[in-house]
Design an enzyme around this catalytic site. Structure first.
Site, mmCIF file in Angstrom:
data_model
loop_
_atom_site.group_PDB
_atom_site.id
_atom_site.type_symbol
_atom_site.label_atom_id
_atom_site.label_comp_id
_atom_site.label_asym_id
_atom_site.label_seq_id
_atom_site.Cartn_x
_atom_site.Cartn_y
_atom_site.Cartn_z
ATOM 1 N N GLY A 1 -16.703 -89.759 43.715
ATOM 2 C CA GLY A 1 -17.570 -89.433 44.852
ATOM 3 C C GLY A 1 -17.431 -90.443 45.962
ATOM 4 N N GLY B 1 -19.815 -92.450 48.739
ATOM 5 C CA GLY B 1 -21.212 -92.744 49.062
ATOM 6 C C GLY B 1 -21.370 -92.976 50.549
ATOM 7 N N LYS C 1 -17.475 -99.333 43.182
ATOM 8 C CA LYS C 1 -17.585 -98.863 44.554
ATOM 9 C C LYS C 1 -16.587 -99.665 45.367
ATOM 10 C CE LYS C 1 -21.521 -99.235 46.920
ATOM 11 N NZ LYS C 1 -22.909 -98.854 47.200
ATOM 12 N N ASP D 1 -33.616 -97.613 51.824
ATOM 13 C CA ASP D 1 -32.876 -96.351 51.780
ATOM 14 C C ASP D 1 -33.158 -95.602 50.493
ATOM 15 O OD1 ASP D 1 -31.260 -94.308 52.578
ATOM 16 O OD2 ASP D 1 -29.372 -95.370 52.264
#
Ligand SMILES: *[C@@H]1O[C@H](CO)[C@@H](O)[C@H](O)[C@H]1NC(C)=O
Ligand SMILES: *[C@@H]1O[C@H](CO)[C@@H](O)[C@H](O)[C@H]1NC(C)=O
Ligand SMILES: *[C@@H]1O[C@H](CO)[C@@H](O)[C@H](O)[C@H]1NC(C)=O
Ligand SMILES: *[C@@H]1O[C@H](CO)[C@@H](O)[C@H](O)[C@H]1NC(C)=O
Ligand SMILES: *[C@@H]1O[C@H](CO)[C@@H](O)[C@H](O)[C@H]1NC(C)=O
Ligand SMILES: *[C@@H]1O[C@H](CO)[C@@H](O)[C@H](O)[C@H]1NC(C)=O
Ligand SMILES: *[C@@H]1O[C@H](CO)[C@@H](O)[C@H](O)[C@H]1NC(C)=O
Ligand SMILES: *[C@@H]1O[C@H](CO)[C@@H](O)[C@H](O)[C@H]1NC(C)=O
Ligand SMILES: *[C@@H]1O[C@H](CO)[C@@H](O)[C@H](O)[C@H]1NC(C)=O
Length: 711
Positions: free
Chosen positions: A418, A420, A439, A539
């Site tokens: 994915g 982000g 990440k 967030d």
């Protein structure tokens, strides 16, 4: 000091292991030199045991065809399985005849006598199962030569003597059970060398001494059972470092000292049994997520934390707490906490208790404060050079940069799971079998100062904090050419994805939804009220809440998180996800904890409705809106709920609307939210179809922001 001791142990362990290996290497070579003679030796050794009936050994059949014998292509015996066959007698297998043996499974045969020292010649052995026999004597030191052992079970025998320290040589060991013997002495410190160990069972022996702190180095541990021994000392604080620990049973020992405050908060335990020990002090908070807790028969005292009874009937002392004479309950049917008395003794007590409590809380507070500040400041292995940082830690000490590159085939797109807010997320299976998420910023992205700042910010925040509902951080690489962060891999993906995938949303029943809400609240409570400086996430959205296989929540994505301290300006640019950002940020640009509270309210409503509440909230503010009943608002996909859950839904909905109040000051604090979610004192709600959203939103007296926190 500590590193030098562990270095010493490692060197000694290495020397012992090497010597053992040398000794048997010679024997092994001799045994494999002549292959046909070797096969004949194997056959003779098998015949000599008398474990096979003439039915099988007769008519000159090849021994590879006998029951429970497996051979490799060259005809060497690689596995012997003879279980529950009541073979009896001694374990008279001539071990030196089987240099290729990989599995030896002789469970349940009433064998007597001891394990021959020659067992150490089985250098290829990966599984050794001799449980449920009548074996006696000591576990031979030569067991340390079986370097390929993955599973060793010797439970339910009559072994005596100590656990040989050479057990520390078995670095590939994943399962170790010595339960139900009469093994004495203490647990060897070398146990900490077993970095692959997942299950350790030493229950029901005569073990004495403390639980070695080195156990905290067995990073892969998921099950630990040490119950029914004579262990003393305290429960090592280090066990909170065991990320994967799922169950711990140290019941029926003589353990003393206090239970670590962090145990409930930081670990992801689901079973904890500390019953029948001599533990003192109070029950730490945040135990509510541990599904089975047993603290009965200790010397715990003080008030039972409100969250302890989450899974229990609050009108009875749970049998998991009986046998602690000095525990008292707040509003529950437990023995209640005694009121202050008015006689002279009472007065003294009345004065002393608050002082003692004050000192106690002060010490606890300082302790927590230090923890939060000092904990995980960048570890020793961090290399800082020209602003490049690289550090991978706290996993099993073995993840290397090269492992990461190899596992992702140099960040091949096929491992990408994915993208982000910034960077792409990869799934990587490391050589030790553990799966992590990475990440990564791509080269062009890394040149963008905003992305770069977010990355560094995330490292700064995540190295400071630790909570069971916050994603676990395993390391990072901050280098111009290769920037990535390493986290635990959370299987089910984001809450957003789960809510928007029909099959998943159905599985996300109301009980689980309530737990997710509680988990997020717990994490935010920790960031806002237990961390110094305060951390505001900024967030919180359904995209940044991840769910594991048990559908438990983890707050992630700290790229925009902000540390609020007294020197730094709290002015900010607007960050966050559209649809979750608190309205005041549009004009004040001052960030406070209440921004997270607002976003939390949005996520809670989203969980209740099964979709983003934006449209619904807009419709409420239009002048000619129709009033809606609470039950009409709810997601129809999960199975129906019972009246207990209905009560929780009512409570949670009321909290959500309080969090969404326009004025930041009138929103509740996370402390207040968390307390409300845990207390089950609320009046039973009316059926949900009789409660209107208008009523819920106008409960202004309920959960008032500032004034409540001052009380
Ligand atoms: C020999 O084999 C037969 C059939 O496989 C079995 O019924 C019998 O019990 C065996 N005898 C012994 C002594 O194991
Ligand atoms: C050995 O002979 C018996 C009787 O002839 C037969 O039943 C059995 O299958 C043979 N065993 C093997 C392993 O071939
Ligand atoms: C075991 O086998 C080895 C040969 O591999 C032989 O030298 C030794 O004497 C045997 N031991 C016993 C106890 O039979
Ligand atoms: C441990 O296991 C790994 C992978 O399964 C293997 O490569 C390694 O050789 C083993 N180590 C030892 C000492 O047997
Ligand atoms: C263990 O038990 C044996 C036999 O009962 C005894 O001789 C020995 O001293 C004990 N060792 C320890 C460390 O308690
Ligand atoms: C282990 O403890 C039991 C019970 O206290 C005792 O009967 C037994 O002798 C002990 N065994 C050893 C080897 O110390
Ligand atoms: C807790 O432990 C005590 C003593 O071992 C036992 O009686 C009780 O049933 C346990 N409770 C639970 C819920 O496991
Ligand atoms: C104790 O004193 C307080 C005031 O100091 C009073 O309110 C309370 O009723 C007294 N309790 C008893 C049991 O006398
Ligand atoms: C920023 O916010 C924190 C926490 O609310 C507060 O303690 C601090 O004083 C604020 N800083 C400034 C400069 O206003």
């Amino acid at each position: 000091m500590a590193p030098s001791i562990s270095t010493f142990i490692t060197v000694v362990a290495w020397a012992t292991c090497t010597l053992l290996f040398e000794k048997y290497h010679a024997v092994e070579l001799a045994a494999t030199s002549e292959s046909s003679a070797a096969l004949q030796l194997e056959r003779n050794a098998l015949l000599h045991t008398g474990w096979w009936s003439s039915n099988q050994t007769g008519n000159n059949s090849g021994h590879c065809q006998w029951d429970g014998i497996d051979c490799n292509a060259r005809g060497n015996v690689i596995a012997i399985h003879r279980t529950y066959a009541s073979l009896g007698g001694k374990l008279k297998l001539n071990f030196s005849s089987f240099p290729n043996l990989v599995r030896l499974d002789l469970v349940g045969n009433e064998f007597q006598g001891s394990i021959p020292f020659e067992i150490g010649t089985l250098s290829k052995l990966s599984h050794l199962h001799l449980g449920f026999n009548n074996l006696i004597g000591e576990i031979p030191l030569s067991i340390g030569n079986l370097k390929n052992l993955v599973s060793l079970s010797l439970e339910n025998n009559r072994f005596t003597g100590q656990i040989p320290s050479s057990i520390g040589c078995l670095t590939n060991l994943s399962y170790l059970s010595l339960s139900w013997n009469q093994i004495n002495g203490s647990i060897p410190m070398e146990i900490g060398n077993l970095k692959s160990l997942k299950s350790l069972h030493l229950a029901s022996n005569n073990l004495t001494g403390p639980i070695p702190t080195s156990l905290g180095d067995c990073y892969a541990l998921t099950e630990l059972s040490l119950s029914r021994n004579y262990l003393d000392g305290s429960i090592p604080h280090h066990i909170i470092d065991l990320y994967w620990l799922d169950s711990i049973d140290v019941s029926h020992n003589f353990l003393s000292g206090e239970i670590s405050v962090e145990l409930g908060r930081a670990s992801s335990l689901s079973i904890l049994d500390f019953s029948f020990n001599k533990l003192t002090g109070s029950i730490p908070p945040h135990f509510s997520f541990i599904k089975e807790v047993n603290l009965s028969y200790n010397s715990l005292k003080g008030q039972i934390p409100v969250d302890y009874g989450w899974y229990y009937d609050r009108y009875h002392t749970p049998d998991t707490l009986i046998g602690n004479e000095d525990l008292c309950g707040q509003s529950m049917g437990f023995p209640p906490c005694p009121p202050a008395r008015n006689n002279s003794v009472g007065r003294t007590v009345k004065i002393m208790v608050p002082i003692a409590m004050f000192i106690g809380f002060f010490v606890l507070w300082c302790f927590l404060l230090l923890k939060c500040v000092v904990k995980k400041t960048l570890p020793e292995s961090t290399k800082a050079k020209n602003g490049d940082l690289f550090s991978i830690w706290n996993y099993d000490g073995h993840i290397a940069y090269e492992d990461v590159i190899r596992a992702t085939e140099d960040f091949d797109i096929k491992h990408c799971i994915g993208t982000g807010g910034y960077g792409s997320v990869y799934r990587a299976e490391l050589p030790n079998g553990k799966v992590v998420a990475l990440k990564k910023l791509h080269r062009l992205e890394a040149e963008n100062p905003t992305f770069d700042t977010s990355f560094r910010n995330e490292v700064k925040v995540l190295t400071k904090i630790r909570h069971r509902n916050i994603i676990k951080f395993h390391g990072f690489c901050l280098h111009k050419r290769c920037m990535f962060l390493i986290y635990e891999y959370i299987e089910r993906g984001s809450l957003f994805w789960v809510l928007n995938t029909h099959v998943e949303a159905v599985q996300l029943d109301w009980r689980k939804r309530m737990n997710i809400i509680k988990g997020i609240a717990d994490a935010l409570y920790y960031m806002h009220h237990e961390c110094i400086p305060v951390i505001v996430h900024r967030d919180i959205s359904s995209n940044n809440i991840l769910l594991n296989s048990k559908l438990e929540a983890f707050v992630s994505d700290f790229g925009t998180a902000k540390l609020l301290d007294s020197d730094s300006s709290n002015q900010t640019l607007i960050v966050g996800t559209y649809g979750y950002v608190a309205p005041e940020l549009a004009y004040t640009m001052i960030v406070t904890e209440k921004c997270d509270v607002y976003s939390f309210g949005m996520v809670v409503l989203e969980i209740l409705m099964g979709k983003h509440p934006g449209e619904f909230l807009n419709s409420l503010s239009s002048s000619h809106s129709q009033d809606v009943m609470l039950n009409e608002l709810l997601d129809h996909r999960p199975p129906p709920f019972n009246h207990l859950v209905a009560h929780d839904i009512f409570l949670v909905a009321m909290i959500a609307f309080a969090c969404l109040r326009t004025k930041p000051k009138s929103r509740p604090t996370m402390k207040c939210v968390f307390r409300e979610l845990l207390s089950r004192k609320k009046p039973i709600a009316k059926p949900l179809h009789t409660i209107s959203i208008w009523q819920l939103r106008n409960q202004e007296t309920y959960l008032v922001g500032e004034s409540e926190t001052q009380s």
